[in-house]
Design a protein around this motif. Structure first.
Motif, PDB file in Angstrom:
ATOM      1  N   GLN A  85     -51.473  -0.428 -32.732  1.00 13.16           N
ATOM      2  CA  GLN A  85     -50.990  -1.723 -33.179  1.00 13.16           C
ATOM      3  C   GLN A  85     -49.543  -1.619 -33.664  1.00 13.16           C
ATOM      4  OE1 GLN A  85     -52.893  -4.343 -32.731  1.00 13.16           O
ATOM      5  NE2 GLN A  85     -54.580  -3.066 -31.992  1.00 13.16           N
ATOM      6  N   ASP A  86     -48.880  -2.755 -33.604  1.00 17.19           N
ATOM      7  CA  ASP A  86     -47.534  -2.891 -34.184  1.00 17.19           C
ATOM      8  C   ASP A  86     -46.523  -1.900 -33.600  1.00 17.19           C
ATOM      9  OD1 ASP A  86     -48.525  -4.899 -35.881  1.00 17.19           O
ATOM     10  OD2 ASP A  86     -49.211  -3.394 -37.308  1.00 17.19           O
ATOM     11  N   LEU A  87     -46.651  -1.610 -32.309  1.00 18.43           N
ATOM     12  CA  LEU A  87     -45.661  -0.751 -31.664  1.00 18.43           C
ATOM     13  C   LEU A  87     -44.377  -1.550 -31.429  1.00 18.43           C
ATOM     14  CD1 LEU A  87     -47.913   1.037 -29.046  1.00 18.43           C
ATOM     15  CD2 LEU A  87     -46.930   2.041 -31.092  1.00 18.43           C
ATOM     16  N   PRO A  88     -43.240  -0.883 -31.430  1.00 17.85           N
ATOM     17  CA  PRO A  88     -41.974  -1.596 -31.188  1.00 17.85           C
ATOM     18  C   PRO A  88     -42.012  -2.332 -29.854  1.00 17.85           C
ATOM     19  CG  PRO A  88     -41.571   0.634 -31.963  1.00 17.85           C
ATOM     20  CD  PRO A  88     -43.041   0.545 -31.698  1.00 17.85           C
ATOM     21  N   GLN A  89     -41.531  -3.574 -29.866  1.00 20.68           N
ATOM     22  CA  GLN A  89     -41.569  -4.397 -28.657  1.00 20.68           C
ATOM     23  C   GLN A  89     -40.263  -4.345 -27.875  1.00 20.68           C
ATOM     24  OE1 GLN A  89     -44.505  -5.961 -27.678  1.00 20.68           O
ATOM     25  NE2 GLN A  89     -45.193  -4.660 -29.344  1.00 20.68           N
ATOM     26  N   GLN A  90     -39.219  -3.815 -28.495  1.00 22.84           N
ATOM     27  CA  GLN A  90     -37.933  -3.765 -27.812  1.00 22.84           C
ATOM     28  C   GLN A  90     -37.396  -2.341 -27.830  1.00 22.84           C
ATOM     29  OE1 GLN A  90     -35.274  -6.612 -29.489  1.00 22.84           O
ATOM     30  NE2 GLN A  90     -36.372  -8.370 -28.657  1.00 22.84           N
ATOM     31  N   SER A  91     -36.849  -1.947 -26.700  1.00 27.96           N
ATOM     32  CA  SER A  91     -36.281  -0.607 -26.588  1.00 27.96           C
ATOM     33  C   SER A  91     -35.271  -0.631 -25.455  1.00 27.96           C
ATOM     34  CB  SER A  91     -37.386   0.429 -26.333  1.00 27.96           C
ATOM     35  OG  SER A  91     -36.865   1.732 -26.349  1.00 27.96           O
ATOM     36  N   ASN A  92     -34.903   0.527 -24.944  1.00 32.03           N
ATOM     37  CA  ASN A  92     -34.020   0.604 -23.784  1.00 32.03           C
ATOM     38  C   ASN A  92     -34.384   1.842 -22.988  1.00 32.03           C
ATOM     39  OD1 ASN A  92     -32.354   2.935 -24.749  1.00 32.03           O
ATOM     40  ND2 ASN A  92     -31.819   1.460 -26.352  1.00 32.03           N
ATOM     41  N   LEU A  93     -33.825   1.944 -21.785  1.00 35.85           N
ATOM     42  CA  LEU A  93     -34.229   3.024 -20.890  1.00 35.85           C
ATOM     43  C   LEU A  93     -33.860   4.401 -21.425  1.00 35.85           C
ATOM     44  CD1 LEU A  93     -33.531   1.637 -17.311  1.00 35.85           C
ATOM     45  CD2 LEU A  93     -35.721   2.053 -18.397  1.00 35.85           C
ATOM     46  N   VAL A  94     -32.749   4.501 -22.157  1.00 37.39           N
ATOM     47  CA  VAL A  94     -32.369   5.793 -22.722  1.00 37.39           C
ATOM     48  C   VAL A  94     -33.414   6.244 -23.745  1.00 37.39           C
ATOM     49  CG1 VAL A  94     -30.632   7.020 -24.079  1.00 37.39           C
ATOM     50  CG2 VAL A  94     -29.914   5.412 -22.304  1.00 37.39           C
ATOM     51  N   GLU A  95     -33.845   5.327 -24.604  1.00 34.89           N
ATOM     52  CA  GLU A  95     -34.876   5.660 -25.584  1.00 34.89           C
ATOM     53  C   GLU A  95     -36.197   6.004 -24.905  1.00 34.89           C
ATOM     54  OE1 GLU A  95     -33.315   2.977 -29.374  1.00 34.89           O
ATOM     55  OE2 GLU A  95     -35.103   2.367 -28.262  1.00 34.89           O
ATOM     56  N   VAL A  96     -36.512   5.284 -23.841  1.00 35.73           N
ATOM     57  CA  VAL A  96     -37.748   5.562 -23.109  1.00 35.73           C
ATOM     58  C   VAL A  96     -37.725   6.987 -22.561  1.00 35.73           C
ATOM     59  CG1 VAL A  96     -39.035   5.009 -21.017  1.00 35.73           C
ATOM     60  CG2 VAL A  96     -38.310   3.186 -22.538  1.00 35.73           C
ATOM     61  N   MET A  97     -36.613   7.383 -21.956  1.00 33.40           N
ATOM     62  CA  MET A  97     -36.536   8.733 -21.397  1.00 33.40           C
ATOM     63  C   MET A  97     -36.584   9.791 -22.489  1.00 33.40           C
ATOM     64  SD  MET A  97     -36.761   8.337 -18.246  1.00 33.40           S
ATOM     65  CE  MET A  97     -36.792  10.126 -18.061  1.00 33.40           C
ATOM     66  N   GLU A  98     -35.973   9.519 -23.644  1.00 29.06           N
ATOM     67  CA  GLU A  98     -36.059  10.458 -24.759  1.00 29.06           C
ATOM     68  C   GLU A  98     -37.512  10.626 -25.196  1.00 29.06           C
ATOM     69  OE1 GLU A  98     -33.484   8.869 -27.726  1.00 29.06           O
ATOM     70  OE2 GLU A  98     -31.652   9.701 -26.835  1.00 29.06           O
ATOM     71  N   ALA A  99     -38.243   9.516 -25.266  1.00 27.58           N
ATOM     72  CA  ALA A  99     -39.655   9.568 -25.664  1.00 27.58           C
ATOM     73  C   ALA A  99     -40.487  10.317 -24.630  1.00 27.58           C
ATOM     74  CB  ALA A  99     -40.199   8.151 -25.871  1.00 27.58           C
ATOM     75  N   ARG A 100     -40.221  10.044 -23.340  1.00 29.30           N
ATOM     76  CA  ARG A 100     -40.971  10.729 -22.290  1.00 29.30           C
ATOM     77  C   ARG A 100     -40.727  12.236 -22.325  1.00 29.30           C
ATOM     78  NH1 ARG A 100     -40.590   8.023 -16.471  1.00 29.30           N
ATOM     79  NH2 ARG A 100     -42.372   9.421 -16.197  1.00 29.30           N
ATOM     80  N   LEU A 101     -39.485  12.629 -22.595  1.00 28.02           N
ATOM     81  CA  LEU A 101     -39.168  14.057 -22.648  1.00 28.02           C
ATOM     82  C   LEU A 101     -39.885  14.755 -23.799  1.00 28.02           C
ATOM     83  CD1 LEU A 101     -35.397  13.932 -21.722  1.00 28.02           C
ATOM     84  CD2 LEU A 101     -37.082  15.435 -20.650  1.00 28.02           C
ATOM     85  N   GLN A 102     -40.161  14.028 -24.864  1.00 24.87           N
ATOM     86  CA  GLN A 102     -40.900  14.612 -25.978  1.00 24.87           C
ATOM     87  C   GLN A 102     -42.405  14.645 -25.715  1.00 24.87           C
ATOM     88  OE1 GLN A 102     -39.463  16.072 -28.708  1.00 24.87           O
ATOM     89  NE2 GLN A 102     -37.568  15.680 -27.585  1.00 24.87           N
ATOM     90  N   LEU A 103     -42.902  13.638 -25.005  1.00 25.08           N
ATOM     91  CA  LEU A 103     -44.346  13.463 -24.853  1.00 25.08           C
ATOM     92  C   LEU A 103     -44.929  14.127 -23.607  1.00 25.08           C
ATOM     93  CD1 LEU A 103     -46.994  12.045 -25.794  1.00 25.08           C
ATOM     94  CD2 LEU A 103     -46.231  10.033 -24.488  1.00 25.08           C
ATOM     95  N   GLU A 104     -44.325  13.888 -22.446  1.00 19.67           N
ATOM     96  CA  GLU A 104     -44.995  14.233 -21.191  1.00 19.67           C
ATOM     97  C   GLU A 104     -45.050  15.724 -20.868  1.00 19.67           C
ATOM     98  OE1 GLU A 104     -44.869  11.548 -17.812  1.00 19.67           O
ATOM     99  OE2 GLU A 104     -43.609  10.192 -18.992  1.00 19.67           O
ATOM    100  N   PRO A 105     -44.073  16.541 -21.255  1.00 23.33           N
ATOM    101  CA  PRO A 105     -44.279  17.985 -21.034  1.00 23.33           C
ATOM    102  C   PRO A 105     -45.506  18.499 -21.783  1.00 23.33           C
ATOM    103  CG  PRO A 105     -41.950  17.545 -21.353  1.00 23.33           C
ATOM    104  CD  PRO A 105     -42.680  16.264 -21.673  1.00 23.33           C
ATOM    105  N   GLY A 106     -45.748  17.983 -22.980  1.00 27.75           N
ATOM    106  CA  GLY A 106     -46.954  18.376 -23.717  1.00 27.75           C
ATOM    107  C   GLY A 106     -48.218  17.908 -23.029  1.00 27.75           C
ATOM    108  N   LEU A 107     -48.178  16.711 -22.440  1.00 26.51           N
ATOM    109  CA  LEU A 107     -49.334  16.221 -21.699  1.00 26.51           C
ATOM    110  C   LEU A 107     -49.599  17.090 -20.476  1.00 26.51           C
ATOM    111  CD1 LEU A 107     -48.623  12.379 -21.896  1.00 26.51           C
ATOM    112  CD2 LEU A 107     -50.574  13.565 -22.916  1.00 26.51           C
ATOM    113  N   ALA A 108     -48.533  17.495 -19.787  1.00 27.59           N
ATOM    114  CA  ALA A 108     -48.701  18.368 -18.615  1.00 27.59           C
ATOM    115  C   ALA A 108     -49.287  19.717 -19.033  1.00 27.59           C
ATOM    116  CB  ALA A 108     -47.359  18.561 -17.916  1.00 27.59           C
ATOM    117  N   ARG A 109     -48.838  20.226 -20.161  1.00 30.55           N
ATOM    118  CA  ARG A 109     -49.363  21.503 -20.654  1.00 30.55           C
ATOM    119  C   ARG A 109     -50.858  21.395 -20.944  1.00 30.55           C
ATOM    120  NH1 ARG A 109     -50.607  23.708 -25.414  1.00 30.55           N
ATOM    121  NH2 ARG A 109     -49.908  21.862 -26.560  1.00 30.55           N
ATOM    122  N   LEU A 110     -51.263  20.323 -21.627  1.00 32.35           N
ATOM    123  CA  LEU A 110     -52.683  20.142 -21.940  1.00 32.35           C
ATOM    124  C   LEU A 110     -53.503  19.888 -20.675  1.00 32.35           C
ATOM    125  CD1 LEU A 110     -52.488  17.942 -25.177  1.00 32.35           C
ATOM    126  CD2 LEU A 110     -53.205  20.335 -25.003  1.00 32.35           C
TER     127      LEU A 110
END
Length: 239
Positions: A85-110
């Protein structure tokens, strides 16, 4: 001509809404889902976009279709992310890629540690499907690429991280940014991405978590660089 921002997100939007509909039908697997025409009217998208979204769900094993009978949920209910709930509704592509770089390598590892044979087979099918997409069809690229990355996220077996992935992926698919993603997509880059996807699946199937995480990070860094170049190119264009 390429897809407009309004139409480019239709298949992904339909897929998201169909996932929600499937959750509601889990308790009634004997009831057929609405027809393609009814779904198209309900979700305000074209029947082509509904068929594409249903193709993904069928490939994932979420639904099955019988000629003349309809579309049904099954054979097994999908893993569902925790509601956030209450996740940010506005962002930009640079922030999205920063978030993906933090999240998705860990998901691939798991995923390399926890993925079932069925989940790995799904990744292989999705990866193979992406090898044969037309460069000009941005809608299909967005749809199948999102499904591929979500398959990895789901195979990681962590509902909270899956929920975070879905939130970030929803921001990534913002229709207003579609023109940048199209501009960043070239034949050479797609070939490179296909190689990344192949390596990702290979490392996950071989139970190589460190290598899978590294391959995912390399893939996302390449995507990030392509988007930065597209953004800079757009800034240089005359008004």
């Amino acid at each position: 001509m390429g897809d407009t921002p309004e139409t480019a997100a239709n298949s992904s939007s339909a897929l998201e809404k169909l996932r929600q509909l499937i959750q509601q039908h889990d308790a009634h697997p004997d009831l057929a889902l609405p027809t393609e025409r009814e779904l198209a009217e309900r979700f305000a998208v074209g029947r082509r976009e509904i068929r594409r979204a249903l193709d993904v769900l069928e490939e994932e094993g979420r639904i099955w279709r019988k000629q003349g009978k309809g579309t049904y949920v099954g054979p097994a209910a999908p893993v569902q992310p925790l509601a956030l709930q209450d996740l940010p509704q506005q962002s930009n592509l640079v922030e999205v890629m920063e978030a993906r770089l933090q999240l998705e390598p860990g998901l691939a590892r798991l995923a390399a540690i926890r993925a079932s044979k069925e989940q790995i087979a799904l990744m292989q099918r999705l990866q193979e499907r992406m090898n044969h997409l037309s460069l000009s069809d941005g809608d299909e690229h967005e749809l199948w690429d999102s499904a591929f990355h979500r398959a990895i996220a789901e195979a990681a077996g962590n509902r909270l991280m899956l929920g975070l992935f879905d939130a970030v992926d929803a921001v990534r698919r913002e229709p207003a940014w579609q023109h940048l993603r199209v501009q960043a997509r070239t034949p050479a880059r797609l070939d490179n991405y296909d190689d990344h996807h192949h390596r990702l699946v290979k490392h996950i199937a071989a139970r190589q978590p460190a290598e899978a995480a590294t391959a995912m990070r390399e893939h996302l860094l390449a995507l990030q660089q392509a988007l930065i170049e597209a953004i800079n190119f757009g800034d240089e264009e005359p008004l």
